[in-house]
Design a protein around this motif. Structure first.
Motif, PDB file in Angstrom:
ATOM      1  N   GLY A  50       0.368  16.843  -6.523  1.00 16.61           N
ATOM      2  CA  GLY A  50       0.964  16.009  -7.297  1.00 16.61           C
ATOM      3  C   GLY A  50       2.404  16.860  -7.811  1.00 16.61           C
ATOM      4  N   VAL A  51       2.590  18.363  -6.687  1.00 13.47           N
ATOM      5  CA  VAL A  51       4.233  19.173  -6.998  1.00 13.47           C
ATOM      6  C   VAL A  51       4.719  19.149  -5.544  1.00 13.47           C
ATOM      7  CG1 VAL A  51       3.973  21.649  -6.795  1.00 13.47           C
ATOM      8  CG2 VAL A  51       2.474  21.539  -8.437  1.00 13.47           C
ATOM      9  N   CYS A  52       6.375  19.086  -5.805  1.00 11.89           N
ATOM     10  CA  CYS A  52       6.552  19.018  -4.314  1.00 11.89           C
ATOM     11  C   CYS A  52       7.148  20.366  -3.770  1.00 11.89           C
ATOM     12  CB  CYS A  52       7.724  18.949  -5.174  1.00 11.89           C
ATOM     13  SG  CYS A  52       8.948  18.691  -3.892  1.00 11.89           S
ATOM     14  N   ASP A  53       6.555  20.385  -2.461  1.00 12.19           N
ATOM     15  CA  ASP A  53       6.106  21.092  -1.573  1.00 12.19           C
ATOM     16  C   ASP A  53       7.411  22.138  -1.524  1.00 12.19           C
ATOM     17  OD1 ASP A  53       3.984  20.732  -0.829  1.00 12.19           O
ATOM     18  OD2 ASP A  53       4.697  19.332   1.342  1.00 12.19           O
ATOM     19  N   ARG A  54       8.583  21.181  -1.596  1.00 14.43           N
ATOM     20  CA  ARG A  54      10.155  22.224  -1.430  1.00 14.43           C
ATOM     21  C   ARG A  54      10.687  22.786  -2.768  1.00 14.43           C
ATOM     22  NH1 ARG A  54      14.614  17.305   0.540  1.00 14.43           N
ATOM     23  NH2 ARG A  54      12.941  16.502   2.457  1.00 14.43           N
ATOM     24  N   CYS A  55      10.153  22.300  -3.807  1.00 10.32           N
ATOM     25  CA  CYS A  55      10.914  23.154  -4.557  1.00 10.32           C
ATOM     26  C   CYS A  55       9.810  22.902  -6.029  1.00 10.32           C
ATOM     27  CB  CYS A  55      11.908  22.221  -5.745  1.00 10.32           C
ATOM     28  SG  CYS A  55      11.742  20.091  -6.431  1.00 10.32           S
ATOM     29  N   GLY A  56       8.613  22.834  -6.182  1.00 13.47           N
ATOM     30  CA  GLY A  56       7.472  22.762  -7.100  1.00 13.47           C
ATOM     31  C   GLY A  56       7.431  22.689  -8.286  1.00 13.47           C
ATOM     32  N   THR A  57       8.719  21.255  -7.832  1.00 14.54           N
ATOM     33  CA  THR A  57       8.434  20.455  -9.142  1.00 14.54           C
ATOM     34  C   THR A  57       7.274  19.504  -9.480  1.00 14.54           C
ATOM     35  OG1 THR A  57      10.567  20.553  -9.682  1.00 14.54           O
ATOM     36  CG2 THR A  57       9.976  18.866 -10.893  1.00 14.54           C
ATOM     37  N   ALA A  58       6.728  18.781 -10.382  1.00 16.64           N
ATOM     38  CA  ALA A  58       5.865  17.687 -10.908  1.00 16.64           C
ATOM     39  C   ALA A  58       6.066  16.193 -10.328  1.00 16.64           C
ATOM     40  CB  ALA A  58       5.133  17.616 -12.015  1.00 16.64           C
ATOM     41  N   LEU A  59       5.462  16.595  -9.558  1.00 18.37           N
ATOM     42  CA  LEU A  59       5.839  14.795  -8.805  1.00 18.37           C
ATOM     43  C   LEU A  59       6.203  13.326  -9.928  1.00 18.37           C
ATOM     44  CD1 LEU A  59       4.535  15.076  -5.420  1.00 18.37           C
ATOM     45  CD2 LEU A  59       6.990  15.095  -5.919  1.00 18.37           C
ATOM     46  N   THR A  60       6.209  12.433  -9.983  1.00 21.02           N
ATOM     47  CA  THR A  60       5.941  11.321 -10.727  1.00 21.02           C
ATOM     48  C   THR A  60       6.357   9.806  -9.864  1.00 21.02           C
ATOM     49  OG1 THR A  60       8.806  11.529 -10.026  1.00 21.02           O
ATOM     50  CG2 THR A  60       8.217  12.436 -12.241  1.00 21.02           C
ATOM     51  N   ILE A  61       5.589   9.156 -10.587  1.00 25.04           N
ATOM     52  CA  ILE A  61       5.400   7.332 -10.524  1.00 25.04           C
ATOM     53  C   ILE A  61       6.520   6.773 -10.523  1.00 25.04           C
ATOM     54  CG2 ILE A  61       4.309   5.876  -9.462  1.00 25.04           C
ATOM     55  CD1 ILE A  61       1.889   7.163 -10.250  1.00 25.04           C
ATOM     56  N   ARG A  62       7.615   6.531  -9.784  1.00 21.06           N
ATOM     57  CA  ARG A  62       8.348   5.187 -10.250  1.00 21.06           C
ATOM     58  C   ARG A  62       8.031   4.209 -11.324  1.00 21.06           C
ATOM     59  NH1 ARG A  62      12.294   4.104  -4.977  1.00 21.06           N
ATOM     60  NH2 ARG A  62      12.920   2.654  -6.380  1.00 21.06           N
ATOM     61  N   LYS A  63       9.178   3.802 -11.940  1.00 23.49           N
ATOM     62  CA  LYS A  63       8.789   3.034 -12.934  1.00 23.49           C
ATOM     63  C   LYS A  63       8.795   1.478 -12.150  1.00 23.49           C
ATOM     64  CE  LYS A  63      10.633   2.805 -18.187  1.00 23.49           C
ATOM     65  NZ  LYS A  63      11.401   2.783 -18.885  1.00 23.49           N
ATOM     66  N   ASP A 106       0.832  -1.279   0.209  1.00 20.46           N
ATOM     67  CA  ASP A 106      -0.078  -0.349   0.046  1.00 20.46           C
ATOM     68  C   ASP A 106       1.094   1.558  -0.261  1.00 20.46           C
ATOM     69  OD1 ASP A 106      -2.349   1.672   1.141  1.00 20.46           O
ATOM     70  OD2 ASP A 106      -1.075   2.212   2.677  1.00 20.46           O
ATOM     71  N   ARG A 107       2.033   1.020   0.853  1.00 12.58           N
ATOM     72  CA  ARG A 107       2.172   2.127   0.595  1.00 12.58           C
ATOM     73  C   ARG A 107       3.051   2.693  -0.151  1.00 12.58           C
ATOM     74  NH1 ARG A 107       6.727   2.790   5.016  1.00 12.58           N
ATOM     75  NH2 ARG A 107       5.569   2.956   7.053  1.00 12.58           N
ATOM     76  N   ILE A 108       4.120   1.464  -1.162  1.00  8.03           N
ATOM     77  CA  ILE A 108       4.490   1.956  -2.512  1.00  8.03           C
ATOM     78  C   ILE A 108       3.011   2.173  -3.543  1.00  8.03           C
ATOM     79  CG2 ILE A 108       6.248   0.724  -4.772  1.00  8.03           C
ATOM     80  CD1 ILE A 108       7.205  -0.468  -2.499  1.00  8.03           C
ATOM     81  N   ALA A 109       1.546   1.898  -3.444  1.00  8.64           N
ATOM     82  CA  ALA A 109       1.080   2.276  -4.610  1.00  8.64           C
ATOM     83  C   ALA A 109       0.817   3.147  -4.384  1.00  8.64           C
ATOM     84  CB  ALA A 109       0.144   1.051  -4.824  1.00  8.64           C
ATOM     85  N   GLY A 110       1.284   4.221  -3.097  1.00 11.01           N
ATOM     86  CA  GLY A 110       0.378   5.644  -3.289  1.00 11.01           C
ATOM     87  C   GLY A 110       1.395   7.314  -2.932  1.00 11.01           C
ATOM     88  N   ARG A 111       2.773   5.994  -3.684  1.00 12.51           N
ATOM     89  CA  ARG A 111       4.373   6.945  -3.194  1.00 12.51           C
ATOM     90  C   ARG A 111       4.158   7.729  -4.765  1.00 12.51           C
ATOM     91  NH1 ARG A 111      10.002   4.084  -1.797  1.00 12.51           N
ATOM     92  NH2 ARG A 111       9.525   2.720  -3.301  1.00 12.51           N
ATOM     93  N   ARG A 112       4.739   8.997  -4.114  1.00 13.10           N
ATOM     94  CA  ARG A 112       4.892  10.592  -5.595  1.00 13.10           C
ATOM     95  C   ARG A 112       6.607  10.467  -5.256  1.00 13.10           C
ATOM     96  NH1 ARG A 112       1.876   7.379  -6.533  1.00 13.10           N
ATOM     97  NH2 ARG A 112      -0.859   7.999  -7.478  1.00 13.10           N
ATOM     98  N   THR A 113       7.332  10.509  -5.620  1.00 15.38           N
ATOM     99  CA  THR A 113       8.797  11.158  -5.773  1.00 15.38           C
ATOM    100  C   THR A 113       8.834  12.355  -6.108  1.00 15.38           C
ATOM    101  OG1 THR A 113       8.905   9.028  -5.559  1.00 15.38           O
ATOM    102  CG2 THR A 113      11.535  10.575  -5.202  1.00 15.38           C
ATOM    103  N   CYS A 114       9.742  13.694  -5.568  1.00  7.73           N
ATOM    104  CA  CYS A 114       9.933  14.898  -6.394  1.00  7.73           C
ATOM    105  C   CYS A 114      11.071  14.160  -7.689  1.00  7.73           C
ATOM    106  CB  CYS A 114      10.273  15.994  -6.149  1.00  7.73           C
ATOM    107  SG  CYS A 114      10.950  17.370  -6.588  1.00  7.73           S
TER     108      CYS A 114
END
Ligand code: AMP
Length: 210
Positions: free
Chosen positions: A146-159, A120-128
């Motif tokens: 969908g946006v990183c709090d720290r630097c404003g970049t769009a978040l992604t899901i790891r392949k 479940d943790r990995i299913a919801g994981r998003r990374t900057c």
């Protein structure tokens, strides 16, 4: 320079803990083997080209390939710094290579999370992809979806964060990485924290244990 090793299954929250602590303290440096490898893949270096297939299938890349990357980072890290080493070593051979690098190992902290919670943790994981901050859609949502709090970049899901690959990564973890718990226990370096307390408490527990 000394090293604190983060041990734990994929999705146990090692990266989130390390990036949080490093953001708060200039003397802590977060080094993630997965991030180093993803960086090499993105740049298309020779190491990245070699690593790509292993990573996409959830297998470990060859020891020599990742060990060289870690060696380079260890060599360039000097002064009053504690390296939070996340994702390396991943097996006994790598643990021995790390010892041979000669940097003092302060502790190895196991972030303990049951397998049932990992999926479940990995299913919801998003990374900057830019600053590497980690989020979870429900457990640790960014302020703007969908946006990183720290630097404003769009978040992604790891392949490799899809359910099938995650299953394989957990098998690899239990087979290859779990023996490190006994290895570091024997050396008197192992600490253990409950990785299921929420991001803030996890980080505080880690800081106290390391
Ligand atoms: P991670 O971001 O730590 O979950 O790593 C993602 C993927 O990179 C893993 O599934 C492996 O394919 C590869 N990888 C990361 N660290 C290592 C390592 N120490 N040894 C071998 N493969 C690694």
């Amino acid at each position: 320079m000394n090293i604190v090793i983060l041990l734990g299954a994929p999705g146990s929250g090692k990266g989130t803990i390390a990036s949080r602590l490093a953001a708060e303290n200039d003397n802590l440096k977060h080094v993630s083997s997965g991030d180093l490898l993803r960086g090499a893949v993105a740049k298309g270096t020779a190491a990245g080209v070699e690593a790509k297939g292993y990573m996409e299938s959830g297998n470990l890349v060859p020891d020599a390939l990742i060990a060289q990357m870690i060696k380079d980072v260890v060599a360039e890290t000097t002064g009053d710094v504690t390296m939070l080493l996340d994702g390396f070593p991943r097996n006994l051979a790598q643990a021995k290579i790390l010892e041979e690098m000669g940097a003092p190992i302060r502790s190895a902290v196991l972030v303990d999370v049951p397998d049932a919670i990992i999926q479940d943790r990995i299913a919801g994981r998003r990374t900057c992809p830019s600053c590497k901050a980690g989020y979870h859609v429900t457990g640790l949502p960014p302020k703007v979806p969908g946006v990183c709090d720290r630097c404003g970049t769009a978040l992604t899901i790891r392949k490799d964060d899809n359910p099938e690959t995650v299953k394989d990564r957990l098998v690899v973890y239990h087979r290859e990485t779990e023996p490190l718990i006994a290895f570091y226990t024997e050396k008197g370096l192992l600490r253990r924290i409950d990785g299921n307390q929420g991001p803030e408490k996890n980080a505080a527990a880690f800081k106290a244990a390391m």
